[in-house]
Write a protein that holds these residues in place. Structure first.
Motif, PDB file in Angstrom:
ATOM      1  N   GLU A   1      -8.122   4.562  -5.042  1.00  0.00           N
ATOM      2  CA  GLU A   1      -9.003   3.558  -4.453  1.00  0.00           C
ATOM      3  C   GLU A   1      -8.368   2.188  -4.660  1.00  0.00           C
ATOM      4  O   GLU A   1      -7.958   1.848  -5.765  1.00  0.00           O
ATOM      5  CB  GLU A   1     -10.377   3.604  -5.114  1.00  0.00           C
ATOM      6  CG  GLU A   1     -11.351   2.582  -4.559  1.00  0.00           C
ATOM      7  CD  GLU A   1     -12.701   2.634  -5.256  1.00  0.00           C
ATOM      8  OE1 GLU A   1     -13.629   3.237  -4.690  1.00  0.00           O
ATOM      9  OE2 GLU A   1     -12.806   2.089  -6.375  1.00  0.00           O
ATOM     10  N   VAL A   2      -8.279   1.409  -3.597  1.00  0.00           N
ATOM     11  CA  VAL A   2      -7.645   0.094  -3.671  1.00  0.00           C
ATOM     12  C   VAL A   2      -8.697  -0.974  -3.389  1.00  0.00           C
ATOM     13  O   VAL A   2      -9.352  -0.950  -2.340  1.00  0.00           O
ATOM     14  CB  VAL A   2      -6.476  -0.036  -2.672  1.00  0.00           C
ATOM     15  CG1 VAL A   2      -5.794  -1.394  -2.833  1.00  0.00           C
ATOM     16  CG2 VAL A   2      -5.471   1.092  -2.874  1.00  0.00           C
TER      17      VAL A   2
ATOM     18  N   ILE B   1       0.828  -1.212   0.000  1.00  0.00           N
ATOM     19  CA  ILE B   1       0.000   0.000   0.000  1.00  0.00           C
ATOM     20  C   ILE B   1       0.861   1.260   0.000  1.00  0.00           C
ATOM     21  O   ILE B   1       0.478   2.295  -0.562  1.00  0.00           O
ATOM     22  CB  ILE B   1      -0.960  -0.005   1.205  1.00  0.00           C
ATOM     23  CG1 ILE B   1      -1.997  -1.123   1.046  1.00  0.00           C
ATOM     24  CG2 ILE B   1      -1.659   1.339   1.362  1.00  0.00           C
ATOM     25  CD1 ILE B   1      -2.879  -0.985  -0.189  1.00  0.00           C
ATOM     26  N   GLN B   2       2.032   1.180   0.588  1.00  0.00           N
ATOM     27  CA  GLN B   2       2.926   2.341   0.612  1.00  0.00           C
ATOM     28  C   GLN B   2       3.382   2.754  -0.785  1.00  0.00           C
ATOM     29  O   GLN B   2       3.889   3.864  -0.969  1.00  0.00           O
ATOM     30  CB  GLN B   2       4.139   2.044   1.503  1.00  0.00           C
ATOM     31  CG  GLN B   2       3.792   2.057   2.987  1.00  0.00           C
ATOM     32  CD  GLN B   2       4.920   1.549   3.869  1.00  0.00           C
ATOM     33  OE1 GLN B   2       5.822   0.850   3.407  1.00  0.00           O
ATOM     34  NE2 GLN B   2       4.880   1.890   5.147  1.00  0.00           N
ATOM     35  N   THR B   3       3.181   1.887  -1.777  1.00  0.00           N
ATOM     36  CA  THR B   3       3.554   2.224  -3.154  1.00  0.00           C
ATOM     37  C   THR B   3       2.412   2.906  -3.900  1.00  0.00           C
ATOM     38  O   THR B   3       2.606   3.367  -5.025  1.00  0.00           O
ATOM     39  CB  THR B   3       3.960   0.952  -3.935  1.00  0.00           C
ATOM     40  OG1 THR B   3       2.805   0.110  -4.130  1.00  0.00           O
ATOM     41  CG2 THR B   3       5.024   0.172  -3.189  1.00  0.00           C
TER      42      THR B   3
ATOM     43  N   PHE C   1      -3.591   4.952   6.754  1.00  0.00           N
ATOM     44  CA  PHE C   1      -3.533   5.579   5.432  1.00  0.00           C
ATOM     45  C   PHE C   1      -4.823   6.329   5.113  1.00  0.00           C
ATOM     46  O   PHE C   1      -5.908   5.914   5.514  1.00  0.00           O
ATOM     47  CB  PHE C   1      -3.302   4.520   4.342  1.00  0.00           C
ATOM     48  CG  PHE C   1      -2.012   3.773   4.479  1.00  0.00           C
ATOM     49  CD1 PHE C   1      -0.841   4.260   3.931  1.00  0.00           C
ATOM     50  CD2 PHE C   1      -1.970   2.570   5.173  1.00  0.00           C
ATOM     51  CE1 PHE C   1       0.349   3.572   4.061  1.00  0.00           C
ATOM     52  CE2 PHE C   1      -0.786   1.867   5.314  1.00  0.00           C
ATOM     53  CZ  PHE C   1       0.379   2.370   4.757  1.00  0.00           C
ATOM     54  N   SER C   2      -4.677   7.402   4.368  1.00  0.00           N
ATOM     55  CA  SER C   2      -5.843   8.158   3.889  1.00  0.00           C
ATOM     56  C   SER C   2      -6.180   7.700   2.476  1.00  0.00           C
ATOM     57  O   SER C   2      -6.062   8.450   1.498  1.00  0.00           O
ATOM     58  CB  SER C   2      -5.544   9.658   3.918  1.00  0.00           C
ATOM     59  OG  SER C   2      -5.287  10.096   5.224  1.00  0.00           O
ATOM     60  N   ILE C   3      -6.583   6.450   2.370  1.00  0.00           N
ATOM     61  CA  ILE C   3      -6.961   5.905   1.067  1.00  0.00           C
ATOM     62  C   ILE C   3      -8.330   5.245   1.181  1.00  0.00           C
ATOM     63  O   ILE C   3      -8.749   4.831   2.265  1.00  0.00           O
ATOM     64  CB  ILE C   3      -5.939   4.871   0.553  1.00  0.00           C
ATOM     65  CG1 ILE C   3      -5.805   3.705   1.547  1.00  0.00           C
ATOM     66  CG2 ILE C   3      -4.595   5.500   0.267  1.00  0.00           C
ATOM     67  CD1 ILE C   3      -4.989   2.557   1.008  1.00  0.00           C
ATOM     68  N   ASN C   4      -9.006   5.179   0.060  1.00  0.00           N
ATOM     69  CA  ASN C   4     -10.285   4.476   0.014  1.00  0.00           C
ATOM     70  C   ASN C   4     -10.029   3.016  -0.323  1.00  0.00           C
ATOM     71  O   ASN C   4      -9.319   2.706  -1.283  1.00  0.00           O
ATOM     72  CB  ASN C   4     -11.201   5.091  -1.050  1.00  0.00           C
ATOM     73  CG  ASN C   4     -11.619   6.500  -0.694  1.00  0.00           C
ATOM     74  OD1 ASN C   4     -11.875   6.808   0.463  1.00  0.00           O
ATOM     75  ND2 ASN C   4     -11.672   7.370  -1.696  1.00  0.00           N
ATOM     76  N   THR C   5     -10.589   2.133   0.475  1.00  0.00           N
ATOM     77  CA  THR C   5     -10.433   0.703   0.224  1.00  0.00           C
ATOM     78  C   THR C   5     -11.798   0.041   0.101  1.00  0.00           C
ATOM     79  O   THR C   5     -12.763   0.444   0.746  1.00  0.00           O
ATOM     80  CB  THR C   5      -9.655   0.015   1.356  1.00  0.00           C
ATOM     81  OG1 THR C   5     -10.306   0.283   2.606  1.00  0.00           O
ATOM     82  CG2 THR C   5      -8.213   0.495   1.405  1.00  0.00           C
TER      83      THR C   5
END
Length: 268
Positions: A59-60, A51-53, A84-88
């Motif tokens: 969005e993952v 995820i760090q990449t 993390f500030s990501i949408n999963t």
């Protein structure tokens, strides 16, 4: 780089979460849950590195194959939401209808609206969104191969699996191959079948356009089935080159199951 100790501490800090997913690591004598917890922690460590990449606004989408009670997806969802500030979005698939019902109840109890669980075979499941990462933790026997095949067919950027039992080719190693003087002995045949199975999977993934590496998901003191395959799709050409896989398959006459999922594909 994250380490297992920090991830384990973060998960342990929320007894409410662990109780919700029914992972009772504090209960005396419950070695099975402790084993599962350590496997999940090790898997989370590898997923965090992946995820760090990714870009922050990406969005993952995850697909967990043979998800069972989906300890893995719940834990990854929990950890990533904290870090993390990501949408999963998580999809879990399993042929066990009772377990899928339980997973849906658990995600409702936790308020995880980004999780969806489907009762189906891995190879048949239809996912609404493009899948980025296919994961599987101890999907029994050929379920691991279904997960790999599904990931390839979906064009997943990453396929990360920890295989379980490797039964398919063990009996085929008794005669008719170059190392028969080794596999004459039952225990050696058993162990060699494990190695050969993972080599076939790795070469198939390589031939399908993935970089492949092996790592240990946790210490062997928790489980001897601790080998993890992490495959990352190469950019560019989508042509298959199965020479190394075919050489290995033909050398040991394995007729390995993975190729059966690609009937009609040009596996050169």
């Amino acid at each position: 780089m994250e380490d297992k100790e920090a991830i384990a501490k973060e998960l342990r800090s929320s007894k409410e979460f662990l109780n919700a997913i029914a992972l009772n690591i504090e209960q005396a004598g419950d070695d099975r849950d402790v084993k599962k917890f350590n496997e999940v922690v090790g898997f989370c460590e590898q997923i965090i590195q992946i995820i760090q990449t990714y870009q922050i606004d990406k969005e993952v989408v995850f697909l967990e194959c043979s998800c069972g009670k989906s300890y893995l997806s719940f834990a990854i969802n929990y950890i990533l939401s904290k870090r993390f500030s990501i949408n999963t979005i998580f999809y879990g698939v399993d042929i066990n209808q009772i377990l899928i019902k339980k997973c849906n109840q658990t995600k409702d109890n936790l308020g995880y609206q980004n999780m969806h669980f489907i009762n189906d075979r891995i190879i048949n499941v239809q996912i609404e969104k493009p899948v980025d990462i296919v994961i599987a933790l101890h999907a029994c026997d050929i379920a691991t191969d279904e997960a790999i095949a599904k990931g390839i067919k979906l064009g997943a950027k990453y396929i990360a699996v920890v295989p379980c039992c490797q039964n398919q080719i063990r009996n085929r190693l008794k005669i008719g191959h170059p190392l028969v003087n080794i596999t004459d002995f039952g225990l050696l045949r058993y162990r060699f079948a494990d190695i050969l199975t993972e080599a076939l999977r790795a070469q198939f993934l390589t031939g399908a356009g993935y970089y492949v590496k092996f790592t240990e998901v946790t210490s062997p003191k928790f489980t001897p089935k601790n080998l993890m395959i992490i495959a990352r799709r190469k950019k560019g050409s989508k042509k298959y080159n199965m020479d190394k896989y075919k050489n290995l398959d033909e050398m040991f006459h394995t007729e390995f199951i993975l190729q059966d999922y690609f009937s009609g594909y040009e596996l050169r």
